[in-house]
Design a protein around this motif. Sequence first.
Motif, PDB file in Angstrom:
ATOM      1  N   ASN A  96       1.099  -1.076  -0.019  1.00  0.00           N
ATOM      2  CA  ASN A  96      -0.048   0.406   0.024  1.00  0.00           C
ATOM      3  C   ASN A  96       0.511   1.546   0.172  1.00  0.00           C
ATOM      4  O   ASN A  96       0.677   2.497   0.966  1.00  0.00           O
ATOM      5  CB  ASN A  96      -0.798   0.105   1.247  1.00  0.00           C
ATOM      6  N   LYS A  97       2.269   0.824  -0.341  1.00  0.00           N
ATOM      7  CA  LYS A  97       2.719   2.281  -0.717  1.00  0.00           C
ATOM      8  C   LYS A  97       2.059   3.707  -1.330  1.00  0.00           C
ATOM      9  O   LYS A  97       1.916   3.331  -2.476  1.00  0.00           O
ATOM     10  CB  LYS A  97       4.410   2.008  -1.500  1.00  0.00           C
ATOM     11  N   LEU A  98       2.414   4.461  -1.069  1.00  0.00           N
ATOM     12  CA  LEU A  98       2.213   6.150  -2.074  1.00  0.00           C
ATOM     13  C   LEU A  98       2.446   6.030  -2.288  1.00  0.00           C
ATOM     14  O   LEU A  98       3.936   5.965  -3.030  1.00  0.00           O
ATOM     15  CB  LEU A  98       2.155   6.647  -0.824  1.00  0.00           C
ATOM     16  N   THR A  99       1.920   6.543  -3.712  1.00  0.00           N
ATOM     17  CA  THR A  99       2.649   7.347  -4.960  1.00  0.00           C
ATOM     18  C   THR A  99       3.615   8.329  -5.045  1.00  0.00           C
ATOM     19  O   THR A  99       3.388   8.783  -3.980  1.00  0.00           O
ATOM     20  CB  THR A  99       1.765   6.877  -6.258  1.00  0.00           C
ATOM     21  N   SER A 100       4.171   8.242  -5.878  1.00  0.00           N
ATOM     22  CA  SER A 100       5.069   9.902  -5.739  1.00  0.00           C
ATOM     23  C   SER A 100       4.664  10.676  -6.295  1.00  0.00           C
ATOM     24  O   SER A 100       4.537  12.023  -5.003  1.00  0.00           O
ATOM     25  CB  SER A 100       6.259   9.577  -7.162  1.00  0.00           C
ATOM     26  N   LYS A 101       2.635  11.506  -6.485  1.00  0.00           N
ATOM     27  CA  LYS A 101       2.453  11.941  -6.362  1.00  0.00           C
ATOM     28  C   LYS A 101       1.258  11.784  -5.592  1.00  0.00           C
ATOM     29  O   LYS A 101       0.838  13.625  -5.417  1.00  0.00           O
ATOM     30  CB  LYS A 101       1.166  11.866  -8.293  1.00  0.00           C
ATOM     31  N   GLN A 102       0.718  10.659  -4.772  1.00  0.00           N
ATOM     32  CA  GLN A 102      -0.079  10.930  -3.501  1.00  0.00           C
ATOM     33  C   GLN A 102       1.602  11.950  -2.056  1.00  0.00           C
ATOM     34  O   GLN A 102       0.727  12.093  -1.847  1.00  0.00           O
ATOM     35  CB  GLN A 102      -0.723   9.653  -2.914  1.00  0.00           C
ATOM     36  N   MET A 103       2.445  11.064  -2.231  1.00  0.00           N
ATOM     37  CA  MET A 103       3.741  11.493  -1.497  1.00  0.00           C
ATOM     38  C   MET A 103       3.734  13.154  -1.471  1.00  0.00           C
ATOM     39  O   MET A 103       3.694  13.947  -0.476  1.00  0.00           O
ATOM     40  CB  MET A 103       5.205  10.644  -1.307  1.00  0.00           C
ATOM     41  N   GLU A 104       3.150  13.861  -2.860  1.00  0.00           N
ATOM     42  CA  GLU A 104       3.294  15.210  -3.308  1.00  0.00           C
ATOM     43  C   GLU A 104       2.338  15.466  -2.494  1.00  0.00           C
ATOM     44  O   GLU A 104       2.550  16.545  -1.420  1.00  0.00           O
ATOM     45  CB  GLU A 104       3.837  15.675  -4.237  1.00  0.00           C
ATOM     46  N   LEU A 105       1.083  15.397  -2.846  1.00  0.00           N
ATOM     47  CA  LEU A 105       0.077  16.188  -2.340  1.00  0.00           C
ATOM     48  C   LEU A 105       0.548  15.784  -0.471  1.00  0.00           C
ATOM     49  O   LEU A 105      -0.209  16.803   0.284  1.00  0.00           O
ATOM     50  CB  LEU A 105      -1.306  15.204  -2.810  1.00  0.00           C
ATOM     51  N   LEU A 106       0.465  15.087  -0.322  1.00  0.00           N
ATOM     52  CA  LEU A 106       0.622  14.386   1.021  1.00  0.00           C
ATOM     53  C   LEU A 106       1.422  15.299   2.661  1.00  0.00           C
ATOM     54  O   LEU A 106       1.130  16.342   3.250  1.00  0.00           O
ATOM     55  CB  LEU A 106       0.798  13.502   1.754  1.00  0.00           C
TER      56      LEU A 106
END
Length: 508
Positions: A96-106
Motif C-alpha cells: 500500500n505504498k503511496l505513489t510519488s504523486k500521493q506523497m507530493e499531495l501529502l
Amino acid sequence: MTSDVHNETLGNWFKVTIPNGRKYDKTWLMKSIQNLCSVPFSPVDFHYDKHQARFFVQDARTASALKDVSYRICDNTNRKISIFVTPSVVPYSVKNKLTSKQMELLKVTVMKRYDASHKALDLEKLRFDQELMDNDIDMMLNRRSCMVATLQIIQSNIPELLSLNLCNNKLYQLDGLSDVIEKAPQVKILNLSRNKLKSVLELEKVKELKLEELWLEGNPFCNKYADQSDYISAVRDLFPKLLRLDGNELVVPKRMDVEVPQASKETTKESEFIKNLIVQFLKEYYLFYDSGDRLRLLDAYHDEACFSLVIPFNFNDPNMSNLEEYFKYNRDIKKMKDSYMRLRLLKHTKRDIVDSLSLLPKTQHDFCSFWVDMCFHTDMMLCFSVNGLFKEVEGKCQGCIRAFTRIFIAIPGMNSRICIINDELIVRNATPSEIKKAFNSQSTPNSSVQTPLSEEQQEMVKSFSVQSGMKLEWSQKCLDDNEWNYTKAGEVFTILKNEGKIPKEFFK
C-alpha cells in the motif's frame, strides 16, 4: 515481461521475527545480524510488535542465510538470540505504498499544518483533511504505510520538529509511530489524546523520546487506573523527564522532603509520604525483577551499592537441598571462614549486583504477602525491610514456594525515586502454613479449562511449528512448558531432538 516483474515485486516475501527483540536497540540488533549474515540485505518495514522485533526480506536466498544466523548472536547477558524466518504475504507498507504523486499531495497537506514559529505540527483528524479526501487519499495513521509516509515527510522537511499533535486519529497501536525516534528525535511535546490506545505498554514503543509534555486523555487505558497517582506513575516510568501530563504540571521533588524523625512528632503526612514512596518502589522493583530481564533494575541501585545473599540453615527443614541454586551465593559471615570468599560474594557496584541477580532463579512474587517494616528514615537516608513469598517459575524447582526477607538502605534518587545503596537478601523454604496462604488472591488454574491464546501467542505457535516441523499442538506445549520464552523453547527443542527424545508422531 511486465507480469514477471510484478510477481517478483509481490512474491517471495519472508517475515523475520526476533522473539523478545523489543529489549534490543534497533541499530545494534540489525548491525549484529547483518555482520553474520552471508548475504547482504536491507530490512523492509522493521518494527517492534509487542515483545518481538520484525522485518521483511524478499529473497529466498536471504531468508535461508538469516535462518543460519539464529542462535549465533549473544546479548550482553550472554543469552543467545533466536531468529525465526517464515514465508509471508507482501508487507502491508509495501503493498500500500503511496505513489510519488500521493506523497507530493501529502507533503503539501502536512506543510500547511506546520507552524514554523513554534516548530509544531498539527495532524489532528488527518484522515478527514479535505484536500486529501478530494484526491481520494485515505490517510489512516494506524496503517504502517500511512504513518511511514508521514514520518518520511517530517524527516525530510521538518527535522527540527518539537511538537507533534496526533489527536483524534483512532490510533489503537503505536507500531508505526515507533520510527519517530529516528525520524524526529527532537520532539518534546506529543499529543496522543482521544485515540484508541488500550494499554500504557503501547507507549514503550516511543519511550526513547525525551518528552517533556504528553497528552493521553480520552484513551481507553486511562480509565483503568482507580487512582490518579498510579496513572501518573505508570506514565512517568516511561518518560522520567516529563513535566506536564494532559496539561497538568507534574511535581518533581528533588529529594525526600522530610525532617529527621521523632516518633512523638512525626506527622501523618510524613508517614504517608514515606509509605507511598516505598510501596511505589516495591511495585516497580518486583515488576522488573519478575519480568525475566533484571538488567532493567540497574537504575534502582547506586553506582557503588553493595549486595549480599544469606541462606539461614534450618535442621528442621528436610528440603534444604532444593535451595542449592542459592547456596553457592550464600554469604553467612559466621560460617564463611575464608576471607577471600567473603569478599568475592559481596557484590559491589550496581552492575555486579544486577548481573548476580540475573543468575538467580526466575521468580514470581506474591505482592499480597508482603510485610514492610520501616527501620528508620532521615532526610537523606531510608532503611526498611520486606518480608514475603515468591515461587520459582522454571527449572527443576519450578513451582517451589520460598519465603524471603529483603533489607534495603536507600538515599534520595532522581525524579522522586529512591536509590539503593545496600541490599541484603535472605531466602528460605516457606513453611506449610505459608505455602497454603501463598497466591491465595489469584485464582487456581483449572487443568480442564484452557485459557484462549492471545493473538501474539498464536503467532508464536505458528512460527515455532514452521521452524521446528512439529504439529501446532506440540509446538504450543513446548512454548507453554517454557513460559512462552521463544529462545528457551528453541534451545530445549534442539537438545531433545538431537538426543532423539521427541516422538515421531509429534511432527507433521
